[in-house]
Enzyme design. Sequence first.
Site, short mmCIF file in Angstrom:
data_model
loop_
_atom_site.label_atom_id
_atom_site.label_comp_id
_atom_site.label_asym_id
_atom_site.label_seq_id
_atom_site.Cartn_x
_atom_site.Cartn_y
_atom_site.Cartn_z
N GLY A 40 0.81 -1.22 0.00
CA GLY A 40 0.00 0.00 0.00
C GLY A 40 0.84 1.26 0.00
O GLY A 40 0.58 2.21 -0.75
N CYS A 41 1.87 1.28 0.82
CA CYS A 41 2.73 2.48 0.92
C CYS A 41 3.53 2.69 -0.35
O CYS A 41 3.73 3.83 -0.78
CB CYS A 41 3.65 2.38 2.13
SG CYS A 41 2.75 2.38 3.70
N THR A 42 3.96 1.61 -0.97
CA THR A 42 4.68 1.73 -2.24
C THR A 42 3.76 2.28 -3.31
O THR A 42 4.12 3.22 -4.04
CB THR A 42 5.26 0.36 -2.67
OG1 THR A 42 6.16 -0.09 -1.64
CG2 THR A 42 5.98 0.45 -3.99
N ASN A 82 3.04 6.06 -2.63
CA ASN A 82 4.19 6.90 -2.95
C ASN A 82 4.41 7.01 -4.45
O ASN A 82 4.71 8.09 -4.96
CB ASN A 82 5.45 6.39 -2.25
CG ASN A 82 5.63 6.99 -0.88
OD1 ASN A 82 6.11 8.11 -0.75
ND2 ASN A 82 5.23 6.27 0.15
#
Length: 145
Positions: A35-37, A40
């Site tokens: 999710g964070c990748t 970003n």
Amino acid sequence: MEFTLLNQDEVAINLSDFRGKKVIVFFYPKAYTPGCTKQNCELSESFDKLLNAGYVLIGISPDKCEKLAKFKAEYGLNQILLSDEFKEVAKLFGAWGIKKNYGKEYEGLIRSCFILDENGEIIKEYKNHKATGFATRLNKDLLGE
């Protein structure tokens, strides 16, 4: 609101460095997670549009500088990445607190985004939003797309 954190290159960045500009500060739990990748990368794709509209884009996570440098390089991210290893800035913004996952409560980083005006005042906030598609929502809200 004021803070100083180290960026991915271990250079101290002060929020006050950006007075006179609109700033997007977003908190994400951990580099390299799916999710964070995705979040970003999507925000990085919007970087030029946001920059042209007068925004500075800053991502903050509890990751160490070295990990952030690798993350930024590996995915070709444009935004500034800051290390909040001790979660002090996340707590200042209210992005650290009680979360629920599968019915269990625990303390953790709450995926959040704050839009600051040219004086560093919060004018809009998004709390506990989804990672995927957030850049599209932000572009719509801030750029009218």
